[in-house]
Design a protein around this motif. Structure first.
Motif, PDB file in Angstrom:
ATOM      1  N   GLN A 262       0.803  -1.220   0.000  1.00 16.70           N
ATOM      2  CA  GLN A 262       0.000   0.000   0.000  1.00 16.70           C
ATOM      3  C   GLN A 262       0.831   1.264   0.000  1.00 16.70           C
ATOM      4  N   SER A 263       2.008   1.192   0.579  1.00 14.37           N
ATOM      5  CA  SER A 263       2.807   2.413   0.639  1.00 14.37           C
ATOM      6  C   SER A 263       3.178   2.889  -0.764  1.00 14.37           C
ATOM      7  N   ILE A 264       3.290   1.960  -1.692  1.00 14.50           N
ATOM      8  CA  ILE A 264       3.673   2.356  -3.051  1.00 14.50           C
ATOM      9  C   ILE A 264       2.475   2.433  -3.983  1.00 14.50           C
ATOM     10  N   THR A 265       1.592   1.437  -3.891  1.00 12.46           N
ATOM     11  CA  THR A 265       0.528   1.361  -4.886  1.00 12.46           C
ATOM     12  C   THR A 265      -0.785   1.950  -4.404  1.00 12.46           C
ATOM     13  N   ASN A 266      -0.829   2.369  -3.137  1.00 18.19           N
ATOM     14  CA  ASN A 266      -2.079   2.860  -2.575  1.00 18.19           C
ATOM     15  C   ASN A 266      -3.121   1.757  -2.464  1.00 18.19           C
ATOM     16  N   GLY A 267      -2.704   0.529  -2.636  1.00 26.03           N
ATOM     17  CA  GLY A 267      -3.546  -0.622  -2.396  1.00 26.03           C
ATOM     18  C   GLY A 267      -4.879  -0.578  -3.106  1.00 26.03           C
ATOM     19  N   ALA A 268      -5.916  -0.949  -2.357  1.00 26.59           N
ATOM     20  CA  ALA A 268      -7.239  -1.086  -2.946  1.00 26.59           C
ATOM     21  C   ALA A 268      -7.800   0.248  -3.423  1.00 26.59           C
ATOM     22  N   LEU A 269      -7.320   1.321  -2.847  1.00 28.09           N
ATOM     23  CA  LEU A 269      -7.885   2.624  -3.218  1.00 28.09           C
ATOM     24  C   LEU A 269      -7.523   3.003  -4.642  1.00 28.09           C
TER      25      LEU A 269
ATOM     26  N   LEU B 135      -7.558   6.053 -18.684  1.00 28.10           N
ATOM     27  CA  LEU B 135      -8.631   6.040 -17.702  1.00 28.10           C
ATOM     28  C   LEU B 135      -8.380   7.006 -16.561  1.00 28.10           C
ATOM     29  N   MET B 136      -7.133   7.434 -16.452  1.00 28.20           N
ATOM     30  CA  MET B 136      -6.719   8.371 -15.390  1.00 28.20           C
ATOM     31  C   MET B 136      -6.931   7.796 -13.993  1.00 28.20           C
ATOM     32  N   PHE B 137      -7.286   6.526 -13.912  1.00 26.25           N
ATOM     33  CA  PHE B 137      -7.474   5.897 -12.612  1.00 26.25           C
ATOM     34  C   PHE B 137      -7.187   4.417 -12.776  1.00 26.25           C
ATOM     35  N   ILE B 138      -6.388   3.856 -11.881  1.00 33.11           N
ATOM     36  CA  ILE B 138      -6.174   2.409 -11.925  1.00 33.11           C
ATOM     37  C   ILE B 138      -6.338   1.829 -10.529  1.00 33.11           C
ATOM     38  N   GLU B 139      -6.733   0.565 -10.489  1.00 32.83           N
ATOM     39  CA  GLU B 139      -6.831  -0.139  -9.214  1.00 32.83           C
ATOM     40  C   GLU B 139      -6.356  -1.561  -9.448  1.00 32.83           C
ATOM     41  N   PRO B 140      -5.992  -2.276  -8.372  1.00 33.35           N
ATOM     42  CA  PRO B 140      -5.466  -3.628  -8.555  1.00 33.35           C
ATOM     43  C   PRO B 140      -6.416  -4.529  -9.339  1.00 33.35           C
TER      44      PRO B 140
ATOM     45  N   THR C  43      -8.961  -8.892   0.109  1.00 32.65           N
ATOM     46  CA  THR C  43      -9.720  -8.324  -1.002  1.00 32.65           C
ATOM     47  C   THR C  43      -9.537  -6.815  -0.990  1.00 32.65           C
ATOM     48  N   ASP C  44      -9.870  -6.191  -2.105  1.00 32.81           N
ATOM     49  CA  ASP C  44      -9.774  -4.730  -2.234  1.00 32.81           C
ATOM     50  C   ASP C  44     -10.418  -4.030  -1.049  1.00 32.81           C
ATOM     51  N   PHE C  45     -11.687  -4.394  -0.826  1.00 35.24           N
ATOM     52  CA  PHE C  45     -12.471  -3.682   0.172  1.00 35.24           C
ATOM     53  C   PHE C  45     -11.892  -3.859   1.574  1.00 35.24           C
ATOM     54  N   ALA C  46     -11.645  -5.125   1.952  1.00 33.06           N
ATOM     55  CA  ALA C  46     -11.192  -5.390   3.315  1.00 33.06           C
ATOM     56  C   ALA C  46      -9.828  -4.765   3.574  1.00 33.06           C
ATOM     57  N   GLN C  47      -8.951  -4.846   2.581  1.00 30.61           N
ATOM     58  CA  GLN C  47      -7.622  -4.274   2.765  1.00 30.61           C
ATOM     59  C   GLN C  47      -7.701  -2.768   2.857  1.00 30.61           C
ATOM     60  N   GLY C  48      -8.556  -2.188   2.022  1.00 30.05           N
ATOM     61  CA  GLY C  48      -8.719  -0.729   2.038  1.00 30.05           C
ATOM     62  C   GLY C  48      -9.215  -0.256   3.393  1.00 30.05           C
TER      63      GLY C  48
ATOM     64  N   SER D 178     -24.493   6.313  -4.823  1.00 26.59           N
ATOM     65  CA  SER D 178     -25.183   5.985  -3.580  1.00 26.59           C
ATOM     66  C   SER D 178     -24.496   4.837  -2.860  1.00 26.59           C
ATOM     67  N   LEU D 179     -23.349   4.386  -3.379  1.00 25.91           N
ATOM     68  CA  LEU D 179     -22.722   3.205  -2.812  1.00 25.91           C
ATOM     69  C   LEU D 179     -21.207   3.254  -2.678  1.00 25.91           C
ATOM     70  N   SER D 180     -20.544   4.156  -3.400  1.00 28.28           N
ATOM     71  CA  SER D 180     -19.090   4.145  -3.377  1.00 28.28           C
ATOM     72  C   SER D 180     -18.583   4.632  -2.039  1.00 28.28           C
ATOM     73  N   SER D 181     -17.707   3.857  -1.434  1.00 27.39           N
ATOM     74  CA  SER D 181     -17.259   4.224  -0.099  1.00 27.39           C
ATOM     75  C   SER D 181     -15.773   4.576  -0.033  1.00 27.39           C
ATOM     76  N   SER D 182     -15.084   4.545  -1.150  1.00 29.32           N
ATOM     77  CA  SER D 182     -13.659   4.838  -1.109  1.00 29.32           C
ATOM     78  C   SER D 182     -13.417   6.305  -0.759  1.00 29.32           C
ATOM     79  N   PRO D 183     -12.476   6.566   0.112  1.00 27.26           N
ATOM     80  CA  PRO D 183     -12.149   7.961   0.440  1.00 27.26           C
ATOM     81  C   PRO D 183     -11.695   8.753  -0.791  1.00 27.26           C
ATOM     82  N   GLU D 184     -11.213   8.054  -1.805  1.00 26.91           N
ATOM     83  CA  GLU D 184     -10.726   8.742  -3.001  1.00 26.91           C
ATOM     84  C   GLU D 184     -11.840   9.469  -3.729  1.00 26.91           C
ATOM     85  N   VAL D 185     -13.066   9.028  -3.518  1.00 30.35           N
ATOM     86  CA  VAL D 185     -14.175   9.661  -4.231  1.00 30.35           C
ATOM     87  C   VAL D 185     -14.382  11.097  -3.746  1.00 30.35           C
ATOM     88  N   THR D 186     -13.944  11.366  -2.529  1.00 31.91           N
ATOM     89  CA  THR D 186     -14.087  12.721  -1.984  1.00 31.91           C
ATOM     90  C   THR D 186     -13.484  13.755  -2.921  1.00 31.91           C
TER      91      THR D 186
END
Lengths: 288, 372, 249
Positions: A106-113, A204-209, B175-180, B129-137
């Motif tokens: 996560q420190s490098i890839t920002n993980g799930a976010l 896409l200007m956005f990527i995720e794992p 998983t993405d969600f749990a790790q996030g 109505s469902l996205s919970s990632s802080p990045e959406v802010t």
């Protein structure tokens, strides 16, 4: 219109991806299920270097390709020792490992976010923002990829690749260092997959794992088989089909209640039909 | 060879030229004859159930209120498949081909984040109505959400746990969600200067159902609180029951992946007393009670349906007030008064987020209820 | 000169090659005969490094072959045919021949991009050679046919033609005539004799004793992975009754 440009760009990027896998699997017979990992390395390299460290686009692409090549080379040393079935399983495993690295480092890839805010490529001060310009950039990349790989597979090097695919024992008895060739092919394939990744990230200007998980590797393989293994033009066709079919299905008037499922079922049916009617793919010269 | 090359170049050049022709911008605030609203969410795949629920709630709203300002509403639903690339294509199609000025979606955060640049560029409003990632802010000026961000939920959970002064252990699924979410928990503990209270932080493979080894470690670490950051209620259930079997007397915390019949079926009496911190419908809200009574039972939770319903209603009211134009709706959203929705109050802050509190619920007799 | 000394090969508890020892004289045509399962093909495979040896040595002009990789063996000037005549199925006949061709330098990516003219010239000359070879045996029309589309006899013929595409000193022929009609056998015999005339050393595994007696000037008899007799055909013929048992063809 923008939508068509969007699809054209997506198809072109997938064209590069499929071409690169064709090089590895279609021509050389290395059925790799971890191609998306190198796609991801390219994407994340560009994303991290441009967003976090302000690197220029071209430099980030070069670093991404270099990184992918190095990792591919290292991984290929134990990986290519394995026989076909074991190889497929282990490359499977490598894909999953790759996904987890992206997810957990996560420190490098920002993980799930994921990483957002990846800017449009700026090359020598010229910004490729806006879909028409970006399409031009991607097309140039696609054409370069095609020509480079075309040059290789049409040369005696290509004959050796196909020799290895058909029968690696005969290839070695013919005097070719099979291990060295396979390693080189696997590395070059990774290079171009990374290029596709860099382009997708800035598109896409956005990527995720999730964009680079195992299923993506499978989809690249499907596009490859669909278009035809062992035929470079087929790869472009395969990429077009795999992107176009689900998009066309958006316009088929399925009733709202079952729209999602019907699109998926139809897509699956089309793929199955194509495989039954033409197992070597649309332009293929090679059946696995 | 040259001929083929020339043909391909010409083909793509024509595409470029076509693309350069600007599509008509909706500059008027007058309502079109048919108000086409877009919807992007996962209709298939792992989160298909959640997406279907959200879609059903939106359909429910527009069945009750099919017109805005005397004009017919048509919602066009596109499958985002819970991934960025597909959602982006769906969004682009909705904007370019269908000419929507507003999109309800995405559901998965990846869908929202990948669609955001396209919406921004085209000045189309998105309400998730469902996205919970802080990045959406910080996804853009035109991007709004009425749902609570994971960051807020994690913060609520951390504050609650710290107020009980327990040592905390976290077991999270890969998983993405749990790790996030875990990441957010760690972050908030650090911010509170309480990192030393985090005595164990381990992850486990997807769909794992045997936690005995990990739970033994939790016991040895002497934790008083266990964050069960699972992806599915079944896993959560197993974790709770196995903890009890090991004689681990510990307070279990979870979020919205816990509350479901599966959790209670699997955990049995070990479920009792587990705490879920989550975006939740507030049962004390009058509107919610009515809503719950009139809508068909969702596959997932009523919270999801409720938030989706609110997003639809908030949008409809905005269109009614300022017309069907992305810019106008965006401006309105930033200044609109607090809206009394089914799931929650809706008041967008300067980032387009809805700063509602996460709810804290306790498992009592087979259901997660609000603490008295 | 090929010297095999105490070559051992154990696979799954079986002694495939058991202290195998013999000499193959320079520029000879040496027949390798023996019953099925004697280890003749396995000897070829072992020589080529396709199996790991359990002991012994094979020396070619004082170079140790044991431990070398197949392509390294090939570069020393040793080539072979396969008993099951492996024509690569999904590439053309021409490509099959070109795959067996020895280029001046190993084909690398840098040659492809930085020496493309030289590489191309070489390539063209090899294509010409392949074309004339195919013409000689009446197969020029099949030049672009897929490997899998050729008949058994044609496949075996191409297998022999591959031997002309690479410079070599030692040729190992693994039952080149098996399953062929007399006309085909005649054509292939002519080709082999041509190879012989050019001063190469040839080892020939074959069951047809008439051919062995006509063509070979040295014969080695194998059984159960070991040599039981060697010498000229008449010499081994006149040896013990055991050797005779294998000659009744």
């Amino acid at each position: 219109m923008d939508y068509i440009l969007h699809l054209a760009i997506t198809m072109s990027i997938w064209g590069i991806l499929t071409l690169s896998l064709n090089y590895v699997a279609g021509f050389t017979g290395i059925i790799s299920l971890s191609h998306a990992t190198f796609y991801g390395i390219g994407a994340y390299s560009t994303a991290i270097l441009t967003v976090k460290y302000g690197f220029s686009f071209l430099l980030s692409v070069a670093i991404g390709m270099f990184l992918a090549a190095v990792i591919a080379y290292i991984v290929s040393i134990p990986l290519l020792k394995l026989q076909e079935d074991a190889f497929i399983l282990v490359s499977f495993g490598f894909a999953i490992i790759g996904y987890h690295v992206l997810l957990n480092w996560q420190s490098i890839t920002n993980g799930a976010l994921g990483i957002k805010g990846i800017k449009a490529p700026v090359i020598f001060g010229f910004s490729f923002s806006g879909k028409p310009l970006f399409l031009c950039l991607v097309l140039v990349a696609l054409i370069c990829t095609y020509f480079i790989l075309h040059r290789i597979v049409k040369s005696p090097y290509g004959t050796i690749m196909k020799n290895i695919r058909e029968n690696s024992i005969v290839a070695s008895v013919n005097g070719h260092d099979v291990t060295a060739y396979k390693r080189s092919v696997y590395t070059v394939g990774a290079l171009f997959a990374a290029l596709a990744g860099s382009l997708m990230a800035t598109f896409l200007m956005f990527i995720e794992p999730k964009s680079f998980e195992l299923m993506i590797s499978v989809f690249i393989l499907i596009a490859l088989i669909l278009g035809g293994m062992g035929n470079l033009k087929g790869s472009i066709l395969g990429a077009v089909f795999i992107i176009l079919i689900p998009e066309i299905l958006r316009f088929v008037g399925f009733p709202n209640t079952i729209i999602g499922e019907m699109q998926q079922i139809t897509y699956g049916l089309i793929l199955v039909l194509l495989m039954i009617l033409r197992p070597q793919g649309l332009l293929g010269e090679y059946k696995i | 060879m040259l001929k083929k090359f020339a043909f391909i170049t010409l083909f793509f050049a024509s595409l470029v030229l076509v693309g350069c022709a600007r599509s008509q911008e909706v500059t008027t605030s007058e309502l079109p004859d048919v108000i086409k609203i877009g919807w992007v969410g996962p209709l298939t795949g792992g989160l298909g159930g959640v997406g279907q629920d959200a879609k059903a709630a939106v359909e429910f709203y527009f069945t009750e209120h099919p017109m805005i300002g005397g004009k017919q509403v048509e919602v066009i639903y596109e499958d985002g498949k819970c991934n960025g690339a597909d959602a982006a294509a769906a969004t682009q199609k909705l904007i370019t081909v269908d000419g929507v000025q507003a999109i309800l979606g995405g559901a998965c955060s990846g869908e929202t984040l990948a669609s955001a640049p396209i919406a921004e560029q085209n000045k189309v409003v998105m309400i998730s109505s469902l996205s919970s990632s802080p990045e959406v802010t910080t996804a853009g000026d035109y991007i709004f959400r009425n749902y609570i961000s994971d960051d807020q939920v994690a913060k609520t959970m951390v504050n609650y746990m710290l107020s009980r002064n327990e040592k905390i252990a976290v077991l999270s699924e890969q998983t993405d969600f749990a790790q996030g979410f875990t990441h957010a928990i760690v972050k908030h503990m650090e911010a509170a200067g309480a990192s030393d209270k985090l005595v164990l932080n381990e992850s486990f493979g997807v769909d794992n159902t045997d936690f005995r080894t990990l739970l033994t470690k939790v016991k040895e670490a002497g934790a008083g609180a266990l964050v069960s950051m699972v992806q599915t209620p079944v896993s959560g259930g197993f974790m709770a029951r196995q903890a009890k079997e090991l004689g681990l007397d510990i307070q279990i915390y979870g979020t919205d992946t816990l509350p479901a019949p599966d959790f209670f079926d699997t955990a049995k009496d070990a479920a009792e007393g587990a705490i879920a911190v989550l975006a939740s419908e507030d049962l004390s809200r009058g509107r919610f009670a009515d809503f719950k009574a009139s809508i068909e039972a969702p596959q997932s939770t009523y919270a999801i349906s409720a938030f989706a319903y609110d997003a639809a209603e908030v949008l409809a009211r905005a269109i009614e007030k300022v017309g069907y134009n992305g810019n106008a709706i965006k401006d309105y959203f930033y200044t609109m008064p607090t809206f009394n929705g089914v799931a929650s109050d809706v008041k967008f802050d300067v980032n387009g987020d809805n700063n509602i509190q996460a709810a804290v619920k306790v498992a009592r007799d087979g259901e997660f209820v609000f603490e008295k | 000169m090929l010297q095999v000394r105490d070559l051992d090969l154990h696979i799954g508890g079986l002694k495939i090659l058991n202290h195998l020892t013999f000499d193959v004289p320079d520029q000879s045509i040496t027949g390798l005969i023996g019953p099925n399962g004697a280890g003749k093909s396995m000897f070829f495979n072992t020589l080529f490094g396709l199996f790991q040896v359990n002991g012994g040595s094979i020396r070619f002009n004082d170079v140790e072959l044991v431990g070398k990789k197949p392509h390294e063996i090939s570069h020393l000037g040793i080539i072979r045919t396969f008993q099951d005549a492996r024509l690569l199925p999904q590439i053309t006949v021409l490509e099959n021949l070109l795959a067996a061709t020895r280029y001046a330098e190993p084909t690398t990516l840098s040659r492809v991009f930085f020496h493309k003219k030289a590489l191309y010239q070489e390539y063209l000359s090899h294509v010409k050679r392949a074309q004339s070879l195919l013409k000689r045996v009446g197969l020029e029309s099949k030049i672009h046919a897929m490997g899998k589309d050729l008949s058994y006899g044609q496949t075996k013929l191409i297998e022999i033609l591959k031997l002309f595409m690479a410079d070599n000193q030692v040729i190992l022929l693994d039952e080149p005539f098996s399953g062929l009609f007399p006309e085909m056998i005649k054509i292939i015999t002519e080709l082999i004799l041509e190879l012989v005339k050019s001063g190469r050393t040839i080892m020939l595994v074959e069951h047809n004793m008439k051919l062995i007696s006509e063509v070979c000037n040295h014969v080695i008899v194998m059984d159960a992975g070991t040599t039981i007799a060697s010498g000229t055909f008449s010499q081994i013929r006149s040896k013990s009754a055991v050797a005779e048992a294998y000659l009744g063809d």
